[in-house]
Design a protein around this motif. Structure first.
Motif, PDB file in Angstrom:
ATOM      1  N   GLY A 192       0.786  -1.171   0.018  1.00 51.45           N
ATOM      2  CA  GLY A 192      -0.131   0.025   0.116  1.00 51.45           C
ATOM      3  C   GLY A 192       0.734   1.258   0.184  1.00 51.45           C
ATOM      4  N   GLY A 193       0.112   2.406  -0.108  1.00 47.09           N
ATOM      5  CA  GLY A 193       0.778   3.439   0.180  1.00 47.09           C
ATOM      6  C   GLY A 193       1.424   3.785   1.429  1.00 47.09           C
ATOM      7  N   SER A 194       0.928   3.228   2.278  1.00 46.92           N
ATOM      8  CA  SER A 194       1.394   3.424   3.871  1.00 46.92           C
ATOM      9  C   SER A 194       2.722   3.008   3.767  1.00 46.92           C
TER      10      SER A 194
ATOM     11  N   ALA B  59       5.013   2.758   1.405  1.00 50.41           N
ATOM     12  CA  ALA B  59       5.691   3.482   0.526  1.00 50.41           C
ATOM     13  C   ALA B  59       6.061   4.704   1.470  1.00 50.41           C
ATOM     14  N   LEU B  60       5.172   5.549   1.983  1.00 52.13           N
ATOM     15  CA  LEU B  60       5.402   6.539   2.783  1.00 52.13           C
ATOM     16  C   LEU B  60       6.562   6.230   3.975  1.00 52.13           C
ATOM     17  N   HIS B  61       6.237   5.142   4.549  1.00 50.03           N
ATOM     18  CA  HIS B  61       7.250   4.722   5.595  1.00 50.03           C
ATOM     19  C   HIS B  61       8.283   4.680   4.995  1.00 50.03           C
TER      20      HIS B  61
ATOM     21  N   GLY C 213      -3.740  17.332   7.659  1.00 52.99           N
ATOM     22  CA  GLY C 213      -3.133  16.517   6.619  1.00 52.99           C
ATOM     23  C   GLY C 213      -3.462  15.024   7.009  1.00 52.99           C
ATOM     24  N   PHE C 214      -3.118  14.246   6.326  1.00 56.56           N
ATOM     25  CA  PHE C 214      -3.173  12.762   6.247  1.00 56.56           C
ATOM     26  C   PHE C 214      -2.661  12.178   7.722  1.00 56.56           C
ATOM     27  N   VAL C 215      -3.382  11.615   8.660  1.00 61.00           N
ATOM     28  CA  VAL C 215      -2.561  11.257   9.681  1.00 61.00           C
ATOM     29  C   VAL C 215      -1.456  10.387   9.961  1.00 61.00           C
TER      30      VAL C 215
ATOM     31  N   GLU D 283       0.626  10.731  -3.769  1.00 62.89           N
ATOM     32  CA  GLU D 283      -0.278  10.996  -5.033  1.00 62.89           C
ATOM     33  C   GLU D 283      -1.200   9.675  -5.033  1.00 62.89           C
ATOM     34  N   VAL D 284      -1.699   9.250  -4.083  1.00 59.10           N
ATOM     35  CA  VAL D 284      -2.543   8.057  -4.055  1.00 59.10           C
ATOM     36  C   VAL D 284      -4.047   8.338  -4.456  1.00 59.10           C
ATOM     37  N   TYR D 285      -4.279   9.831  -4.626  1.00 59.96           N
ATOM     38  CA  TYR D 285      -5.536  10.033  -5.146  1.00 59.96           C
ATOM     39  C   TYR D 285      -5.274  10.589  -6.679  1.00 59.96           C
ATOM     40  N   GLU D 286      -4.264  10.362  -7.258  1.00 60.12           N
ATOM     41  CA  GLU D 286      -4.066  11.079  -8.618  1.00 60.12           C
ATOM     42  C   GLU D 286      -4.972  11.292  -9.381  1.00 60.12           C
TER      43      GLU D 286
ATOM     44  N   PHE E 279     -12.354  12.100  -2.337  1.00 57.28           N
ATOM     45  CA  PHE E 279     -13.585  12.068  -2.134  1.00 57.28           C
ATOM     46  C   PHE E 279     -14.093  12.380  -0.701  1.00 57.28           C
ATOM     47  N   TYR E 280     -13.418  13.720  -0.204  1.00 57.07           N
ATOM     48  CA  TYR E 280     -13.784  14.124   0.985  1.00 57.07           C
ATOM     49  C   TYR E 280     -14.194  15.592   0.821  1.00 57.07           C
ATOM     50  N   ALA E 281     -14.935  15.882   1.852  1.00 58.57           N
ATOM     51  CA  ALA E 281     -15.401  17.250   1.932  1.00 58.57           C
ATOM     52  C   ALA E 281     -15.000  17.758   3.599  1.00 58.57           C
TER      53      ALA E 281
END
Ligand SMILES: Cc1ncc(COP(=O)(O)O)c(C=O)c1O
Length: 373
Positions: free
Chosen positions: A94-96, A98-100, A119-121, A197-200, A312-314
């Motif tokens: 996952g992207g998780s 990759a960030l790590h 920002g993302f937790v 860029e996981v929501y690219e 897909f967030y507001a």
């Protein structure tokens, strides 16, 4: 007695879980960070075939199968005319992960990591786990991250700044001009930009651009994943792309922590990236309709909400007590402060939910907003 490591004690379990636990079993869940669509059939079939053939019984190469990394390279050529050597990609859990990897490979204890607030937790938590110092940067009024604010936060101690567009939790999309600025800042200050860029592909107006397109040095590492684009959050397949020397360092972490990404997921990801992309467009169209419904509903309830341009967030501004009132009335939303101190006074709503559910939720939100005003 053995104590717990300080870097782990500095991290707590995500505040998002607490909201789920507070809500009743029949609550409408607008707290979820994953698409509500099935993984495309041809992707599932590719994994099932790979399992049946025995191809996934053993480890793959640490970086992932050659075929998957070729599909990742082809994707960057197709989407951004970026030439990526398949050797300069690592398939991750996952992207998780990759960030790590990106943070572990580039942050020394005590060094600063700049990231958006709200920002993302994971940015804050993974910085702590890397022994780094979190440096949250407040967003503009429209909830995008200001390159000037990032530049002002850079010091000799800065190892990394994180860019996330389209963004979680805001749905904001950085402009091409901003992305060019982030690339310039990474080049000029010789600081690493991790571009999440996981929501690219989930963008409603215009198109996502990557700082990697504009950087003149190798100071950009791109993180992405199949999770959101192909509705594959459970498959756990992401990747990181970067220069050879950076990939080599990140591989040292990946090799010992993970060995390789799950083999069935790698076959699924290869099919997702190289197969028909029609389902992605259909999903994005559905999200755009729901975005309009949600923004109209929140505005009619009297809330101020920057129009999200992607993901897909507001993220409306909300009065005090709003989140608990909404959760008590049976709609799960996440308080903005779960995403950083500057998120206070906001709430995150995910519209990865059916239209009828969203309409019902918006009615409840309308009532709750009147009650706390
Ligand atoms: C901005 C952002 N980056 C990364 C991730 C991690 O995604 P994955 O499920 O691929 O690990 C998420 C998941 O919600 C996210 O919102």
């Amino acid at each position: 007695m053995t104590e717990f490591a300080r870097r782990v004690e500095a991290v707590s379990i995500s505040g998002i879980r607490e909201v789920f636990e507070a809500a009743g079993a029949d609550a409408i869940n607008l707290g979820l960070g994953q698409p509500d669509f099935p993984t495309p059939d041809h992707v599932r079939e590719a994994a099932a075939d790979a399992i049946a053939s025995g191809a996934v019984d053993g480890y793959t190469s640490n970086k992932g199968t050659r075929e998957l990394r070729e599909a990742i390279a082809a994707k960057y050529d197709r989407d951004y005319s970026l030439s990526v050597d398949p050797g300069d990609a690592i398939a991750t859990s996952g992207g998780s992960e990759a960030l790590h990897l990106a943070l572990q490979a580039h942050v020394d204890p005590g060094q600063d990591v700049i990231f958006p607030d709200p920002g993302f937790v994971s940015y804050d938590a993974l910085t702590e786990i890397a022994g780094g110092k979190p440096v949250p940067v407040e967003l503009r009024e429209d909830l995008t991250m200001d390159p000037a604010a990032v530049e002002a936060a850079i010091t000799d101690d800065t190892a990394v700044f994180v860019v996330n567009s389209p963004a979680n939790p805001t749905g904001a999309v950085q402009s091409e001009a901003d992305m060019r600025e982030f690339a310039r800042i990474a080049d000029e200050h010789d600081v690493l930009c991790i571009s999440d860029e996981v929501y690219e592909h989930i963008v409603y107006e215009g198109a996502h651009r990557s700082p990697m397109e504009f950087a003149e040095t190798d100071n950009v590492v791109v993180v992405s994943a199949c999770s959101k684009t192909y509705s594959m959050t459970g498959w756990r397949l992401g990747w990181v792309i970067a220069s050879t020397r950076r990939i080599e360092r990140m591989l040292r972490v990946h090799q010992y922590a993970q060995a390789c990404a799950s083999a069935p997921a790698q076959y699924a990801a290869e099919a997702a990236l190289s197969g028909p992309q029609k389902r992605v467009g259909e999903m994005v169209d559905a999200f755009e309709n729901r975005r309009d419904l949600v923004v109209d509903g929140l505005t009619d309830a009297g809330l101020e909400v920057p129009t999200p341009q992607g993901a897909f967030y507001a993220m409306p501004r909300v009065p005090e007590g709003w989140c608990s009132e909404v959760v008590d009335r049976g709609v799960v939303v996440v308080p903005g402060e779960a995403f950083g101190a500057a998120g206070e006074g906001y709430a995150r709503l995910s519209y990865a939910a059916g239209t009828e559910e969203l309409k019902e939720a918006l009615e409840i939100i309308d009532g709750a907003t009147r009650a706390v005003r």
